[in-house]
Enzyme design. Structure first.
Site, mmCIF file in Angstrom:
data_model
loop_
_atom_site.group_PDB
_atom_site.id
_atom_site.type_symbol
_atom_site.label_atom_id
_atom_site.label_comp_id
_atom_site.label_asym_id
_atom_site.label_seq_id
_atom_site.Cartn_x
_atom_site.Cartn_y
_atom_site.Cartn_z
ATOM 1 N N THR A 85 0.837 -1.194 0.000
ATOM 2 C CA THR A 85 0.000 0.000 0.000
ATOM 3 C C THR A 85 0.876 1.249 0.000
ATOM 4 O O THR A 85 2.084 1.192 0.208
ATOM 5 C CB THR A 85 -0.893 0.069 1.250
ATOM 6 O OG1 THR A 85 -0.104 0.451 2.388
ATOM 7 C CG2 THR A 85 -1.587 -1.254 1.517
ATOM 8 N N ASP A 86 0.241 2.381 -0.192
ATOM 9 C CA ASP A 86 0.887 3.655 0.101
ATOM 10 C C ASP A 86 0.577 4.011 1.559
ATOM 11 O O ASP A 86 -0.072 3.257 2.279
ATOM 12 C CB ASP A 86 0.405 4.730 -0.878
ATOM 13 C CG ASP A 86 1.436 5.839 -1.067
ATOM 14 O OD1 ASP A 86 2.260 6.068 -0.158
ATOM 15 O OD2 ASP A 86 1.408 6.504 -2.111
ATOM 16 N N TRP A 87 1.015 5.173 1.976
ATOM 17 C CA TRP A 87 1.029 5.595 3.375
ATOM 18 C C TRP A 87 -0.363 5.538 4.016
ATOM 19 O O TRP A 87 -1.240 6.318 3.686
ATOM 20 C CB TRP A 87 1.588 7.015 3.445
ATOM 21 C CG TRP A 87 1.926 7.520 4.803
ATOM 22 C CD1 TRP A 87 1.129 8.262 5.623
ATOM 23 C CD2 TRP A 87 3.168 7.353 5.503
ATOM 24 N NE1 TRP A 87 1.792 8.566 6.782
ATOM 25 C CE2 TRP A 87 3.049 8.032 6.737
ATOM 26 C CE3 TRP A 87 4.369 6.702 5.204
ATOM 27 C CZ2 TRP A 87 4.087 8.073 7.668
ATOM 28 C CZ3 TRP A 87 5.397 6.752 6.131
ATOM 29 C CH2 TRP A 87 5.264 7.428 7.350
ATOM 30 N N GLU A 88 -0.570 4.584 4.897
ATOM 31 C CA GLU A 88 -1.777 4.481 5.730
ATOM 32 C C GLU A 88 -3.056 4.312 4.904
ATOM 33 O O GLU A 88 -4.158 4.645 5.370
ATOM 34 C CB GLU A 88 -1.897 5.728 6.634
ATOM 35 C CG GLU A 88 -2.553 5.446 7.960
ATOM 36 C CD GLU A 88 -2.469 6.616 8.922
ATOM 37 O OE1 GLU A 88 -2.694 6.396 10.116
ATOM 38 O OE2 GLU A 88 -2.164 7.742 8.488
#
Length: 770
Positions: free
Chosen positions: A305-308
């Site tokens: 994933t990307d950030w959060e």
């Protein structure tokens, strides 16, 4: 979708790699079979390094270091498999990185039951971003402007070397988002608006990171992470992480090719688009992650994933009623590793509950954990968990520095040169003005020793800004400087505004030339969103005031996207686009201004003239298609400052003898068609020309693009020299995704066009598919 083919020529992956891949997957699966559920879920978890640090980060006396107890909490108790980022998102020395990652690996490989090393990842975007003293290159948009894929390969090789010198084996790069919209704040991170250029350069950058054989256990190579799959750069608003509406055939035609090329290049990991397409967050899209990416494009690596972004399915997108349901949606859609990055305990505990409740199949967990471990095995982390700065003597070597300079010099683009105002004589009297004149931030952009690029003066104070380089080239006695204006109106600045203008005007009266340095400050991601694509009013006003003086004005642009300059561009004498040329960009610019380097860059995007004229070169309809009814006259719909592929030289080139080796082929032929053209340097200086081949489908079942770039080659020619450039195409290069979302070639007539830009076609020939 499963018949999807991409219009890019790529090398096959070596047979040896297939064997290695099979061995690594088998070993990973055997390990997973012996792991507990908690250990598997831990491997799917990625946290930020800030969670495992202690001390005060107060440069230059920072005491920040790894806290072994915090590492144990994450890695031993919760089995966390990956750590990312730089503490405080600022660069550290190779020696700091070596020690920090070694301390983390010491805990992971000696204190956990399975002895599984952590995989550490960084955003080393245009060089080793988070490594102090590294060799920073032009941003990807500047690399694309070279129209020479060798620079992408070299940047990848050097970045991989210097990242491994930092004891980090995984790089969140390349960015392969299609740069269709100049409003988008991350346009500079990609290779521009054309799918074919993105495919060619993306392929080379992956090979630079991973090597021809994709042997990422090589201590000078890293695992690449292609991003952001998919459609991230095309939001309706033009602003970061906002919704997009993209028909499936459009997604496949324009956005997929660069990712497909990078997958064919052997990229080991991929990061997902943080945004929403057609009302579905990509992080929750089984259709995009599993059906398109896994099944249709054949990607077998790890999805991160990307950030959060799994949490955002709940707290931003409101598509699920809880974080637990968000985790369920993301993992079931195909996510292998979640960049949490803070509350990893919640992720691990809730995912455990979901598996025990039967809401996430154990098979999905086993698959994800196996993919994570496969990458670690292929990196050789079990045998060699660390690499050491001392073993990388070429770090920021003269050869590396030269490669960065070469890329900048090859990409900087001359857009205007009225009456040959450039190059300047070495004895010229010059005023340098504008906010970019003394800004290293403006030359490098975001991801430069820090996330927003604001720490460049801390880590890059030895490198020249534009004023430094111009004074060194033309002599301090000949070059004066007045800032003129800032980027934005601030209270203090407003009180000094008139005085600064008056100072610039007074200084300009005593010079022959004004070098006007305008553009943008550094930014990255959401902070780069804007409401007005024009250059800000202060810079525009400065330009207009300078132009009133009757001096020769050369506009030098340093910007991550094409900011609109049509309010004054027609009156300046010269325009040089530097993009974000990196730490040697100012030196390359000065050499071009002085004529020591003949400019050869070409625009990798269409430079718009007005806010309501934001279209790529491959739009529908042509300016030549004029309806007799004035109410439906398409001429003038596509206003641009400069067309895609455009760029001037200090010499001139002539095209002649454009030929096809055959004028037609049957519909299902596997034969190639060869197009050749002679290029002559008709000027008095050596130079480089980018020969561009476009095709136009004259009639199609779907409204065809006016033209599409199919091939290009950058050719070096001595004064008076002629060379023949040859391109080869197959029928699949004339295909498109139809309304049934299938790639097809249709019978009919095509026009092959050869030129020096998308709008400067030197010759055309007809070709027929029967």
């Amino acid at each position: 979708m499963r018949k999807l083919a991409v219009l890019v020529v790529v090398l096959g992956i070596a047979c040896g790699m297939y064997a290695q891949k099979g061995d690594a997957e088998k070993r990973a699966a055997e390990m997973v079979s012996k792991m507990t559920l908690a250990e598997k879920i831990g491997q799917m978890s990625q946290i930020t390094v800030d969670l495992v640090c202690k001390g005060q980060d107060t440069p230059p006396t920072s005491t920040l270091e790894i806290d072994a107890d915090k590492v144990r909490e994450a890695v031993v108790k919760y089995h966390v498999g990956s750590i990312l980022n730089a503490p405080g998102t600022r660069a550290r020395t190779p020696q700091w990185w070596t020690k920090a990652v070694e301390q983390i690996q010491e805990v992971a490989t000696k204190e956990t039951r399975m002895k599984i090393p952590v995989i550490y990842g960084l955003d080393q975007i245009h060089g080793a971003t988070y490594t102090a003293g590294s060799t920073m290159f032009p941003q990807e948009i500047g690399i694309a402007a070279t129209w020479n894929p060798a620079h992408a390969r070299k940047m990848g090789e050097i970045t991989a070397y210097e990242t491994r010198a930092s004891n980090v084996p995984w790089n969140f790069s390349p960015v392969l988002d299609l740069g269709l919209d100049p409003r988008f704040p991350r346009q500079y991170e990609g290779f521009g608006e054309d799918p074919y250029i993105g495919s060619v350069f993306g392929y080379e950058l992956v090979k630079g990171y991973e090597g021809d054989d994709n042997n990422i256990a090589n201590p000078t190579k890293v695992a690449s992470c292609i991003k952001h799959f998919i459609g991230y750069s095309a939001p309706i608003s033009g602003k970061d992480r906002t919704p997009a509406y993209i028909p499936e055939n459009v997604l496949l035609e324009y956005h997929v090719p660069a990712f497909k090329a990078a997958i064919d290049a052997g990229a080991h990991t991929i990061m997902i688009n943080s945004g929403i397409i057609n009302n579905v967050p990509v992080h929750a899209s089984y259709e995009l992650m599993t059906k398109l990416l896994r099944e249709d494009l054949g990607f077998q690596g790890m999805i991160v994933t990307d950030w959060e972004d799994i949490n955002k399915l709940y707290n931003r997108d409101k598509m699920v009623p809880s974080i637990k349901e968000a985790i369920k949606a993301g993992i079931n859609a195909g996510i292998d590793m979640s960049m949490i990055p803070y509350n990893y305990k919640e992720f691990c505990d809730l995912l455990t509950e979901l598996v025990n409740e039967g809401q996430v199949p154990m098979s999905r967990i086993d698959d994800a954990a196996t993919r994570v471990l496969t990458v670690k095995i292929k990196l050789g982390l079990f045998e060699t968990p660390n690499t050491y700065a001392k073993d990388y003597p070429e770090f920021n070597s003269k050869a590396f520095q030269q490669a960065s300079y070469n890329a900048a010099a090859d990409g900087i683009t001359l857009l205007k040169n009225n009456n040959n105002v450039l190059p300047l004589t070495k004895s010229a009297k010059i005023l340098v003005t504008g906010p970019n004149a003394v800004s290293r931030r403006a030359l490098n952009g975001g991801w430069t020793f820090s996330w927003q690029g604001e720490k460049i003066d801390e880590f890059g104070d030895l490198y020249h800004n534009i004023l430094d380089a111009v004074q060194q080239k033309f002599g301090k006695a000949n070059v004066s400087y007045v800032p003129g204006v800032s980027y934005t109106k601030e209270t203090k600045w407003d009180t000094e505004h008139k005085d600064r203008f008056d100072e610039a005007i007074a200084a300009a009266k005593n010079v022959d030339y004004i070098i006007l340095c305008l553009g943008e400050n550094s930014y990255c991601e959401k902070p780069g969103d804007l409401n007005d694509l024009y250059l800000n009013d202060l810079q525009t006003e400065l330009a207009q005031e300078m132009l009133k003086l009757g001096k020769k004005v050369i506009l030098v642009l340093s910007e991550g996207r094409p900011r609109l300059i049509s309010k004054f561009s027609s009156k300046v004498d010269g325009i040089v686009q530097t993009y974000l040329p990196g730490i040697y960009g100012a030196d390359a610019l000065a050499d071009i201004l002085a004529g020591d380097v003949n400019p050869s860059g070409k625009l990798p995007y269409t430079y718009p003239a007005y806010p309501n004229s934001l279209v790529p070169y491959f739009h529908k309809y042509s300016d030549e298609q004029v309806n007799t009814d004035a109410a439906y006259n398409y001429e003038g719909d596509y206003n641009f400052e400069y067309p895609f592929g455009y760029g001037l030289s200090y010499t001139t080139f002539a095209y002649s003898n454009i030929k096809l080796d055959k004028s037609q082929l049957p519909l299902h032929s596997n034969e190639e068609v060869t197009i050749s053209v002679d290029i002559k340097n008709t000027g008095s200086r050596d130079g480089k020309e980018v020969v561009q081949l476009y095709t136009s489908d004259l009639v199609a079942s779907l409204v065809p693009d006016v033209k599409r770039l199919r091939r290009f080659e950058k050719v070096a020619l001595k004064a008076g020299e002629t060379k023949t450039v040859t391109f080869k195409l197959k029928l699949n290069d004339l295909s498109f995704i139809n309304l049934e979302n299938k790639r097809v070639v249709e019978p009919g007539d095509f026009e092959f066009q050869v030129g020096s830009s998308s709008n400067d076609i030197k010759g055309k020939v007809l070709f027929t598919v029967k």
